[in-house]
Write a protein that holds these residues in place. Structure first.
Motif, PDB file in Angstrom:
ATOM      1  N   ARG A   1     -59.370  61.559  73.139  1.00  0.00           N
ATOM      2  CA  ARG A   1     -58.322  61.836  72.159  1.00  0.00           C
ATOM      3  C   ARG A   1     -57.087  62.425  72.835  1.00  0.00           C
ATOM      4  NH1 ARG A   1     -59.953  62.865  66.731  1.00  0.00           N
ATOM      5  NH2 ARG A   1     -58.682  64.735  66.717  1.00  0.00           N
TER       6      ARG A   1
ATOM      7  N   ASP B   1     -62.843  46.366  63.912  1.00  0.00           N
ATOM      8  CA  ASP B   1     -63.936  46.602  62.986  1.00  0.00           C
ATOM      9  C   ASP B   1     -63.550  47.758  62.060  1.00  0.00           C
ATOM     10  OD1 ASP B   1     -66.851  46.392  62.204  1.00  0.00           O
ATOM     11  OD2 ASP B   1     -66.700  48.496  62.815  1.00  0.00           O
TER      12      ASP B   1
ATOM     13  N   ALA C   1     -65.289  51.180  62.573  1.00  0.00           N
ATOM     14  CA  ALA C   1     -64.950  51.835  63.838  1.00  0.00           C
ATOM     15  C   ALA C   1     -63.469  52.211  63.891  1.00  0.00           C
ATOM     16  CB  ALA C   1     -65.304  50.919  65.002  1.00  0.00           C
ATOM     17  N   ALA C   2     -62.660  51.563  63.064  1.00  0.00           N
ATOM     18  CA  ALA C   2     -61.215  51.783  63.127  1.00  0.00           C
ATOM     19  C   ALA C   2     -60.717  52.657  61.983  1.00  0.00           C
ATOM     20  CB  ALA C   2     -60.496  50.436  63.113  1.00  0.00           C
ATOM     21  N   ARG C   3     -61.622  53.448  61.422  1.00  0.00           N
ATOM     22  CA  ARG C   3     -61.214  54.322  60.302  1.00  0.00           C
ATOM     23  C   ARG C   3     -60.033  55.214  60.680  1.00  0.00           C
ATOM     24  NH1 ARG C   3     -66.748  55.049  58.994  1.00  0.00           N
ATOM     25  NH2 ARG C   3     -66.705  56.733  60.509  1.00  0.00           N
ATOM     26  N   HIS C   4     -60.005  55.646  61.954  1.00  0.00           N
ATOM     27  CA  HIS C   4     -58.917  56.543  62.375  1.00  0.00           C
ATOM     28  C   HIS C   4     -57.588  55.807  62.504  1.00  0.00           C
ATOM     29  CE1 HIS C   4     -60.355  54.624  65.989  1.00  0.00           C
ATOM     30  NE2 HIS C   4     -59.388  55.143  66.715  1.00  0.00           N
TER      31      HIS C   4
ATOM     32  N   ALA D   1     -62.685  49.613  76.314  1.00  0.00           N
ATOM     33  CA  ALA D   1     -62.538  49.399  74.871  1.00  0.00           C
ATOM     34  C   ALA D   1     -62.559  47.912  74.523  1.00  0.00           C
ATOM     35  CB  ALA D   1     -61.249  50.035  74.368  1.00  0.00           C
TER      36      ALA D   1
ATOM     37  N   ASP E   1     -63.548  47.581  70.874  1.00  0.00           N
ATOM     38  CA  ASP E   1     -64.365  48.696  70.386  1.00  0.00           C
ATOM     39  C   ASP E   1     -63.357  49.692  69.793  1.00  0.00           C
ATOM     40  OD1 ASP E   1     -65.916  50.874  69.958  1.00  0.00           O
ATOM     41  OD2 ASP E   1     -66.732  50.992  71.989  1.00  0.00           O
TER      42      ASP E   1
ATOM     43  N   ALA F   1     -63.295  52.256  68.054  1.00  0.00           N
ATOM     44  CA  ALA F   1     -63.460  53.705  68.143  1.00  0.00           C
ATOM     45  C   ALA F   1     -62.824  54.250  69.415  1.00  0.00           C
ATOM     46  CB  ALA F   1     -64.937  54.066  68.083  1.00  0.00           C
ATOM     47  N   ARG F   2     -62.675  53.393  70.415  1.00  0.00           N
ATOM     48  CA  ARG F   2     -62.109  53.847  71.696  1.00  0.00           C
ATOM     49  C   ARG F   2     -60.614  53.606  71.808  1.00  0.00           C
ATOM     50  NH1 ARG F   2     -66.232  53.547  76.422  1.00  0.00           N
ATOM     51  NH2 ARG F   2     -68.211  53.435  75.323  1.00  0.00           N
TER      52      ARG F   2
ATOM     53  N   THR G   1     -56.668  54.404  70.765  1.00  0.00           N
ATOM     54  CA  THR G   1     -55.819  55.453  70.202  1.00  0.00           C
ATOM     55  C   THR G   1     -54.448  54.860  69.935  1.00  0.00           C
ATOM     56  OG1 THR G   1     -56.951  56.977  71.686  1.00  0.00           O
ATOM     57  CG2 THR G   1     -55.045  57.836  70.522  1.00  0.00           C
TER      58      THR G   1
ATOM     59  N   ARG H   1     -53.010  60.653  64.290  1.00  0.00           N
ATOM     60  CA  ARG H   1     -54.363  60.986  63.860  1.00  0.00           C
ATOM     61  C   ARG H   1     -54.377  61.136  62.360  1.00  0.00           C
ATOM     62  NH1 ARG H   1     -56.386  61.156  68.529  1.00  0.00           N
ATOM     63  NH2 ARG H   1     -55.711  62.570  70.175  1.00  0.00           N
TER      64      ARG H   1
END
Ligand SMILES: Nc1ncnc2c1ncn2[C@@H]1O[C@H](COP(=O)(O)OP(=O)(O)OP(=O)(O)O)[C@@H](O)[C@H]1O
Ligand SMILES: [Mg+2]
Length: 366
Positions: free
Chosen positions: A226, A266, A269-272, A289, A347, A349-350, A352, A363
């Motif tokens: 992060r 996805d 995984a990409a909620r952020h 990633a 991926d 989640a990885r 930013t 964020r």
């Protein structure tokens, strides 16, 4: 164990700002790496803490005590410099005892011997006490330099690039030694380096500096996963990440869309990233990633432009169908080769996302 605090500490040289209002609170017993490129203010921070230079403004505390006006020898710290110099005409034993004798000539020989033995034991120098520096390897000399700093049992150790004149293998071995040493003695350590791998492996927390400003202060895992801004994202990691300007879009499933490429994301995984749909972003894409696959089913199509073996990984330089260049990590056993047509799955989640104007990480909820 001793805490170290900087509050609003500023240092200028004429018009040049070496350190701009540093706030940093180091917990007792922490191993903090000051990481940043040349000229970012790392040594300035260390020298301020050591008392070798004075702050223009702000407060420095060691163990809760304000030390701005305390002389270096009364700060209870020890410093190991980049170019540690052992006394060539003194043996290892004499080099180690030197700081004790320099401080108090009357200190008893038995006390000196006991302290030297203990430090030598901790550092694995017990068999080398009668040798001269020129009879030691680089790593052994380095350990003597560390031992010389340890001998007075300082509350805080300051190390400025102590491994920079060792070869790559030895640096890695010394990293482990220094880490073990920290675990054994539990002192607070402030360690300057411009080597991100060194900071990642050694530190409990990393303070990343750029242009005299603290960019982020967090654990290695946090800083890597992060990063607070584009500078930190670019500075950490074995290789530079790919930074791509584009947009998060929701239309046909969640995706990152750039003028020259597209990555499906996805949704779970990409909620952020989802809250930033519709706005321009810069996406930081690290090699790990992107997962390559033989088929392009459900993945984004790409062509392998170049393969580079990097230890246990194969690094694939790929061109997305839109033309954008990205980098993916693969297992060499999978045998991807130049020219292969492959699929890439992000991926999410990885990944930013950053604000293209300010460079600050985006964020959800901030
Ligand atoms: N004595 C000095 N006089 C003038 N400017 C200085 C002095 N010492 C440092 N600076 C400037 O302050 C800034 C920060 O320097 P500092 O030595 O803290 O950098 P650093 O992060 O340790 O870099 P490096 O990795 O190259 O050692 C630099 O721009 C440097 O040129
Ligand atoms: Mg420096």
């Amino acid at each position: 164990m001793t805490s170290v605090t900087f509050a609003g500490v500023r240092k200028t040289y004429g018009d040049a700002v070496a350190l701009a209002g540093l706030d940093l609170a180091i917990e007792p017993g922490e191993f903090v790496a000051l990481l940043g490129p040349s000229g970012s203010g790392k040594t300035t921070t260390l020298n301020l803490l050591a008392g070798l230079i004075d702050a223009d403004d702000g407060e420095i505390r060691i163990g809760g005590r304000v030390v701005n006006d305390v002389t270096p020898d009364r700060r209870d710290i020890a410093m190991v410099f980049q170019n540690y110099a052992l006394y060539p005409h003194l043996t290892v034993f004499e080099n180690l005892e030197f700081p004790l004798r320099a401080r108090d000539r009357r200190v008893a020989a038995t006390v000196v011997e006991a302290k030297v033995d203990r430090v030598a034991g901790t550092l694995g120098l017990g068999d080398l006490l009668h040798r001269y520096p020129k009879e030691l390897s680089g790593g052994q000399q380095q350990r003597v330099a560390l031992g010389r700093a340890m001998i007075r049992e300082p509350k805080v150790f300051l190390l400025d690039e102590p491994l920079s004149n060792l070869d790559a293998r030895l640096r890695i071995r010394m990293r482990r030694d220094i880490k073990a040493l920290h675990e054994a003695i539990g002192s607070t350590i402030v360690y300057v380096t411009h080597d991100q791998a060194e900071a990642m492996t050694l530190a409990t927390r990393i303070a990343v500096f750029a242009e005299g400003r603290l960019q982020q202060f967090a654990s290695p895992a946090e800083i890597y996963a992060r990063p607070a801004n584009l500078f930190v994202a670019g500075f950490l990691g074995e290789r530079e990440p790919v930074l791509m300007a584009g947009r998060i879009e929701t239309g046909d499933g969640l995706a990152f869309v750039a003028p020259d490429g597209r990555l499906a994301l996805d949704a779970a995984a990409a909620r952020h990233l989802a809250p930033f749909a519709g706005r321009p972003v810069v996406l930081c894409i690290r090699a790990e990633a992107l997962r390559p696959s033989r088929g392009t089913d459900g993945a984004d199509g790409a062509v392998v432009a170049q393969v580079e073996l990097s230890g246990p990984d194969a690094i694939l330089y790929c061109r997305l169908d839109g033309g954008a260049e990205v980098v993916a990590r693969a297992d060499p056993a999978d045998g991807f080769a130049k020219g292969d047509r492959i699929g890439l799955t992000a991926d999410a989640a990885r990944l930013t996302a950053f604000d293209p104007t300010t460079g600050a990480a985006l964020r959800a909820g901030e």
